[in-house]
Design a protein around this motif. Sequence first.
Motif, short mmCIF file in Angstrom:
data_model
loop_
_atom_site.label_atom_id
_atom_site.label_comp_id
_atom_site.label_asym_id
_atom_site.label_seq_id
_atom_site.Cartn_x
_atom_site.Cartn_y
_atom_site.Cartn_z
N CYS A 582 0.82 -1.21 0.00
CA CYS A 582 0.00 0.00 0.00
C CYS A 582 0.85 1.26 0.00
O CYS A 582 0.54 2.23 0.67
CB CYS A 582 -0.94 0.01 1.21
N GLY A 583 1.94 1.22 -0.71
CA GLY A 583 2.77 2.41 -0.86
C GLY A 583 3.86 2.54 0.18
O GLY A 583 4.76 3.32 0.03
N VAL A 584 3.81 1.78 1.26
CA VAL A 584 4.85 1.88 2.28
C VAL A 584 5.92 0.85 1.96
O VAL A 584 5.81 -0.31 2.31
CB VAL A 584 4.28 1.62 3.69
N VAL A 585 6.94 1.27 1.25
CA VAL A 585 7.95 0.33 0.77
C VAL A 585 9.27 0.65 1.46
O VAL A 585 9.94 1.61 1.11
CB VAL A 585 8.12 0.42 -0.76
N ASP A 586 9.63 -0.13 2.45
CA ASP A 586 10.95 0.02 3.06
C ASP A 586 11.83 -1.08 2.49
O ASP A 586 12.02 -2.13 3.08
CB ASP A 586 10.82 -0.12 4.58
N LEU A 587 12.37 -0.80 1.29
CA LEU A 587 13.14 -1.84 0.61
C LEU A 587 14.40 -2.20 1.37
O LEU A 587 14.90 -3.30 1.25
CB LEU A 587 13.51 -1.35 -0.81
N SER A 588 14.93 -1.29 2.13
CA SER A 588 16.15 -1.60 2.86
C SER A 588 15.93 -2.71 3.88
O SER A 588 16.86 -3.39 4.27
CB SER A 588 16.68 -0.35 3.57
N LEU A 741 18.39 4.46 2.09
CA LEU A 741 17.82 5.22 3.20
C LEU A 741 16.37 5.60 2.99
O LEU A 741 15.61 5.73 3.94
CB LEU A 741 18.65 6.50 3.43
N ILE A 742 15.99 5.83 1.74
CA ILE A 742 14.64 6.34 1.44
C ILE A 742 13.84 5.22 0.80
O ILE A 742 14.10 4.83 -0.34
CB ILE A 742 14.72 7.58 0.54
N GLY A 743 12.88 4.69 1.55
CA GLY A 743 12.14 3.54 1.06
C GLY A 743 10.78 3.88 0.49
O GLY A 743 10.05 3.00 0.08
N GLY A 744 10.38 5.15 0.49
CA GLY A 744 9.09 5.53 -0.07
C GLY A 744 7.95 5.51 0.93
O GLY A 744 6.78 5.37 0.55
N PRO A 781 8.75 10.56 -4.19
CA PRO A 781 8.59 9.98 -2.85
C PRO A 781 8.28 11.05 -1.83
O PRO A 781 8.90 12.12 -1.81
CB PRO A 781 9.97 9.34 -2.59
N PRO A 782 7.29 10.83 -0.98
CA PRO A 782 6.84 11.87 -0.04
C PRO A 782 7.96 12.44 0.82
O PRO A 782 7.97 13.64 1.09
CB PRO A 782 5.80 11.14 0.82
N ALA A 783 8.91 11.60 1.25
CA ALA A 783 9.99 12.11 2.10
C ALA A 783 10.84 13.12 1.35
O ALA A 783 11.30 14.12 1.93
CB ALA A 783 10.85 10.95 2.60
N ILE A 784 11.07 12.89 0.05
CA ILE A 784 11.87 13.82 -0.74
C ILE A 784 11.10 15.11 -0.98
O ILE A 784 11.65 16.22 -0.89
CB ILE A 784 12.29 13.16 -2.07
N LEU A 785 9.81 14.99 -1.26
CA LEU A 785 8.98 16.18 -1.42
C LEU A 785 8.98 17.01 -0.14
O LEU A 785 9.08 18.24 -0.16
CB LEU A 785 7.57 15.76 -1.80
#
Length: 916
Positions: A582-588, A741-744, A781-785
């Motif tokens: 559902c959009g929460v992708v912590d690939l790390s 660091l940024i997983g979206g 990605p919301p964190a980058i925005l």
Amino acid sequence: MASPGRSDLGEVAPEIKASERRTAVAIGDLEWRDMDADDYGTNEAQDSDFPAAERSRLQEMLSLLGLETYQAQKLSLPDSLQISSESMKNWAPQAPKDLPWNFLRKLQALNAEARNTTMVLDVPPDARPAEKESQMEEEIIYWDAADDISADIYSFSELPTPDTPVNPLDLLCALLLSSDSFLQQEIVQKMSLCQFALPLVLPDSENHYHTFLLWALRGVVRTWWAQPPRGVGSLREDSAVLSRAPAFAFVRMEVSSNSKSQLLNAVLSAGHRPRDCFWHRDLNVGTNPREIADGLVEVSWFLPSGREDLDVFPEPMAFLNLRGDIGSHWLQFKLLTEVSSAVFILTDNISKKEYKLLSSMKGSATKYYFILSPYRGKRNTNLRFLNRLIPVLKMDHSHVLVKVSSTDSVGFVRRVRSIVAHVARSPCRRLSVEEMAHAARRLGLRVDEDCEECQRAKDRMERITRKIKDSDAYRRDELRLQGEPWRKAAQVEKELCQAQWAGDPPDKGRAELRHRLLELRAQQNGHEPTWGVQEFVAGISGPSLGEKQYFLRWMEWGLARVAPPRPRQPPETIVTLRAKHCGVVDLSELLWPEPLGVEDFLREMGQFYEAESCLVEAGRLPAGQRRFAHFPGLALELLLLGLPLELIDGSTLSTPLRWVTGLLKELHIRLERRSRLVVLSVLGVPGTGKSTLLNTMFGLRFATGQGCGPRGAFMQLVTVAESFSPDLGCDHILVIDSGGLIGGALATAGERFELEASLATLLMGLSNVTVVSLAETRDVPPAILHAFLRLEKTGHMPNYQFVYQNLHDVCAPGPKPRDRRQLPDLPGDASRAAVQMEKQGGGIRTLADLAFCDPEKQHIWHIPGLWHGVPPMAAVSLGYSEAIFELKRCLLENIRNGLSNQNKNIQQLIELVRRL
């Protein structure tokens, strides 16, 4: 082609020990010996009676290419990666001296046309000297009026032409001979990504020995689909040097009207259009005669993809190609017979001399096949000698193939493939490149890996990795300052930082936090570096720069071998995971456990330095009792050697401030007057191609691939040539890769989103230029925005580029690399949630309302797919390479024109790191 006679044996006879002569067979006024492995001993045996013409030929080639100055002091990897004015030009070479640099630049950019070394003579007609023009007209008139044709007609070949006078294989050999071991390794790695055939044995007529390039091939990694006879197939990844496969050698005897390289390309290609893996005479300038490349042995692999319509073989196969005639390069031919499962010999004629040579192969386990032309050869003579060779080489009539050049090439290729597949199915020799090197040593070839520095570094690596049985257990028991102690200290420092920037007056709570931090640091400082850490520090402290480099490379490979297997995901991982979660992708965290790597040892060094520095600052430890103050200087050496260093710790997602500032201070001291920096960062979720983009753009070494690298943000330093620094406005470019660091995470994800947004703000706040790498979606990605919104308030907005990379349609042509795209009127749900967190005035603003989304200032790039075809046999697409070059040119142009934030010196960067 040299005619049979004494000159044909000039390169063979010196390679035979005179003290171990075997049965001699008279051929005219020459003697041939029956040779075996014992006849090849040392390189000194090759030194006697070496043709003087060969020595001068190499010197002339090096002089022509401008490489003669790099024979004593070899060309290094940093030399080839410097940013210069040429880095901004898509230029064609105009003189032979331009060819090596043009080749290196294109290879760094993974350009499929790197081997096309055609020159463009950019000389206007009116600039040509009148005397030369008059002389040329006289010569043309003379030949037009000539009644007889003499040998002087060949002088026309010396006149300048638009085509290069250098064969691409000669260029490759000259460049490798002029490069140090690490640049050789880089050249070979880039060639493998371009799907070029790789050099395996490098001829060197000047110094009278040939080199087996084991070290140069050591960094090549191959991935293929392994399908067991029973069970489910899977992707396998291994070093090309260590994996075993049947090898098939293709060689030429005397003259052959059939091209080995074209045949090999056809055998390796699944489609109707052969891949030009091996350079051949019908490619551009491929017909130019080789001057120094005869004796070169090349290798390429076929690797199955798991698709029946593309896999011409069911398992990996190695294909070897000897350039030149086997009679003139008997040592290389002998090596091929000892490492190959089968040898294909292309020839038009079998003479008595060749018959005697091949008869010496009696008893070999290798299978031999002949490929003949039905028109060019002496049929009866060939048949007579073939009938004699059949019992000697254990052949039958099926081992003799007749290739009709003009007809049924598809059928002939199919027949060769069936032979290769049949040999591979039967019990046959299967060797790794490392095992081939053993055979090369027995035959007296030099192996590049056998130098003392390399072997000492390898021994030290093995002593360290031998004790690693389990990565997690090793981290817990040997890297003691990391894990829980570092996490606790990082959390306390974070709380202290938040309290300080909140502006609260000093109180008991902050004093208690400082006390807890000092206690944690004192516990860390109470530990001694373990044996493994001490060995690592000794390895990077050696007096020899070369040995340090060898040690680092060995450690990277050695630790990769002991790392736990990582879950592999198909190419659509990003899309499927985004949908599933559902959009929460912590690939790390989702895709892989972090492997053990060099960065773990450097983190441990950093924590010893952090703990000691913290105690010194608090007055708990006298400065004179410091033991680890030299650690930042050791780490800086690695950064200058091209190793990425960690800026944000991937295990705790925090910045070891004292360690990073210590590194930057050492950098300031080292660079002295050349300390002006531009910081360029690339942000994006894992799997969007950001590390590959940086590596292709600048020749860097950031970890790439799903689950192949650590989670932290890493930095590398790119040097700007002194001649270009005043124009560009900086001396170095510090490149930062955000890693995993940024997983979206969405804005509704709470603490995880806030952490990602803070890290993105830190990286962008340090940067003059930021590239945001995206995967075919309009949503940033919301964190980058969120980081953009924060920085917009402060007025510190870096120059930025949004890069959309095509990760799926690898064969489809992409749109133009650069495009002005209309911004959406309304943000997506994810973006709206991020904007909601930064309310200003009366409500939510759309993306188009924000200053940094001004369509006239924003640059949006569309990068075509990385691969042309289907991996693992796909080459990097020309469109990708050209688009990356255009992006690089644009970034450098913006830096030069001052469109980025004001360039920093290192002292200003240190202060900015502290503030952020």
